[in-house]
Design a protein around this motif. Structure first.
Motif: not given
Length: 135
Positions: A99-123
């Motif tokens: 199949l051909e991808v004819v449209e790809l829309n990316l919405s960035i809903n947050d930016v954070m440091s890797k350490r902050e993200w890991q602490a928030q999402n562990s488990g």
């Protein structure tokens, strides 16, 4: 004389979403693909990861359109992340499905440091889903 056999190959939206999600999670700087607050609440009660989270696909007979939501690492070039996601998702969907991808829309809903993200999402089950091994 009997009619020739008719055949047709189709893909469920979830299959395309999974391919796109696994490809996008391999991009350096993508911390997660997610659907926002409601999805985060659902994650707390889920025991297995969902590689389609944060992705919506519309699949036609020959073409695909994708909407994706992501959290990215602070300090990374978001334009480069977007270009890399487009390249990998296009490549994988084309290679695996034709199949051909004819449209790809990316919405960035947050930016954070890797350490902050890991602490928030562990488990949490969607904290790291990719198709490639990271060394």
């Amino acid at each position: 004389m009997p009619d020739p056999m008719k055949t047709k190959l189709t893909y469920d939206d979830g299959v395309i979403e999974k391919i796109a999600g696994l490809a996008a999670r391999n991009v350096d700087g993508v911390l997660s693909l997610d659907g926002g607050l409601l999805s985060g609440l659902t994650d707390r009660f889920r025991s297995e990861s969902d590689p389609t989270q944060g992705i919506a696909a519309e699949v036609g007979e020959h073409q695909v359109a994708l909407d994706m939501k992501a959290t990215v690492e602070y300090g990374k070039d978001i334009r480069h992340i977007f270009d890399e996601i487009c390249q990998r998702v296009n490549r994988d969907i084309s290679q695996y499905t034709g199949l051909e991808v004819v449209e790809l829309n990316l919405s960035i809903n947050d930016v954070m440091s890797k350490r902050e993200w890991q602490a928030q999402n562990s488990g949490k089950p969607n904290s790291n889903q990719s198709t490639e091994q990271v060394n």
